[in-house]
Motif scaffolding. Structure first.
Motif, PDB file in Angstrom:
ATOM      1  N   THR A  70       0.759  -1.110  -0.148  1.00  0.00           N
ATOM      2  CA  THR A  70      -0.052   0.004  -0.090  1.00  0.00           C
ATOM      3  C   THR A  70       0.882   1.184  -0.010  1.00  0.00           C
ATOM      4  OG1 THR A  70      -1.673  -1.087   1.271  1.00  0.00           O
ATOM      5  CG2 THR A  70      -1.784   1.079   1.217  1.00  0.00           C
ATOM      6  N   LEU A  71       0.573   2.453  -0.808  1.00  0.00           N
ATOM      7  CA  LEU A  71       1.348   3.664  -0.905  1.00  0.00           C
ATOM      8  C   LEU A  71       0.152   4.539  -0.099  1.00  0.00           C
ATOM      9  CD1 LEU A  71       2.839   3.696  -4.379  1.00  0.00           C
ATOM     10  CD2 LEU A  71       3.939   3.361  -2.012  1.00  0.00           C
ATOM     11  N   PRO A  75      -0.790  12.293  -3.670  1.00  0.00           N
ATOM     12  CA  PRO A  75      -1.919  13.272  -4.192  1.00  0.00           C
ATOM     13  C   PRO A  75      -2.607  12.871  -5.699  1.00  0.00           C
ATOM     14  CG  PRO A  75       0.400  14.123  -3.606  1.00  0.00           C
ATOM     15  CD  PRO A  75       0.278  12.568  -3.771  1.00  0.00           C
ATOM     16  N   PRO A  76      -3.796  13.395  -5.691  1.00  0.00           N
ATOM     17  CA  PRO A  76      -4.434  12.861  -7.246  1.00  0.00           C
ATOM     18  C   PRO A  76      -3.813  13.292  -8.211  1.00  0.00           C
ATOM     19  CG  PRO A  76      -5.983  14.081  -5.543  1.00  0.00           C
ATOM     20  CD  PRO A  76      -4.459  14.151  -4.821  1.00  0.00           C
ATOM     21  N   GLY A  77      -3.687  12.342  -9.235  1.00  0.00           N
ATOM     22  CA  GLY A  77      -2.982  12.759 -10.523  1.00  0.00           C
ATOM     23  C   GLY A  77      -2.623  11.516 -11.064  1.00  0.00           C
ATOM     24  N   ASP A  99      -8.844  11.794  -5.720  1.00  0.00           N
ATOM     25  CA  ASP A  99      -9.033  12.515  -4.292  1.00  0.00           C
ATOM     26  C   ASP A  99     -10.141  11.733  -3.545  1.00  0.00           C
ATOM     27  OD1 ASP A  99      -8.316  13.928  -2.299  1.00  0.00           O
ATOM     28  OD2 ASP A  99      -9.633  15.595  -2.783  1.00  0.00           O
ATOM     29  N   GLY A 100      -9.773  11.003  -2.307  1.00  0.00           N
ATOM     30  CA  GLY A 100     -10.839  10.498  -1.656  1.00  0.00           C
ATOM     31  C   GLY A 100     -11.276   9.005  -1.963  1.00  0.00           C
ATOM     32  N   LYS A 101     -10.163   8.414  -2.914  1.00  0.00           N
ATOM     33  CA  LYS A 101     -10.759   7.158  -3.382  1.00  0.00           C
ATOM     34  C   LYS A 101      -9.636   6.410  -3.331  1.00  0.00           C
ATOM     35  CE  LYS A 101     -14.602   8.288  -6.375  1.00  0.00           C
ATOM     36  NZ  LYS A 101     -15.359   7.990  -7.727  1.00  0.00           N
ATOM     37  N   THR A 102      -9.896   4.871  -3.038  1.00  0.00           N
ATOM     38  CA  THR A 102      -8.601   4.069  -3.075  1.00  0.00           C
ATOM     39  C   THR A 102      -8.493   3.377  -4.732  1.00  0.00           C
ATOM     40  OG1 THR A 102      -9.392   3.262  -0.964  1.00  0.00           O
ATOM     41  CG2 THR A 102      -8.102   1.752  -2.227  1.00  0.00           C
TER      42      THR A 102
END
Length: 109
Positions: A70-71, A75-77, A99-102
């Protein structure tokens, strides 16, 4: 007998300038990379002793006995996820982090 020193099997500079260092150490050992006594990167080796450190990012991981990792706090991207063991081929996949999701990725040999 003293501590078992790690070996560095792979040192590579990626196109984005990040430095990838992989090798073997004692199983579940803490591996620290030092410059002038300052820790510039660290990892904990997995059950087989394999470790990877990527400098220029705060993200690195070692696998559990089942090969999962797991990382956190990425950040989103858009990213390239590259996974390797020095004796195996490189596995890579383009990943989108939202953002906010696995984000779950399954890589296979």
């Amino acid at each position: 007998a003293g501590p078992v020193l790690p070996t560095f099997d792979l040192v590579r500079v990626e196109a984005d300038g990040s430095l990838v260092i992989a090798g073997k150490a004692a199983p579940d050992a803490k591996v620290e990379l030092l410059v002038d006594g300052k820790v510039i990167g660290a990892a904990t080796s997995g059950p087989a002793g394999d470790f990877v450190v990527v400098l220029d990012t705060p993200w690195f991981a070692t696998t559990d006995a089942g090969g999962k990792f797991t990382l956190k706090n990425v950040p989103p991207g858009e990213y390239w996820l590259r996974v390797f063991q020095p004796s195996e081929k490189l596995l890579q996949e383009r990943v989108t982090v939202t953002d906010g999701k696995t984000t779950t990725i399954n890589l296979s040999r």
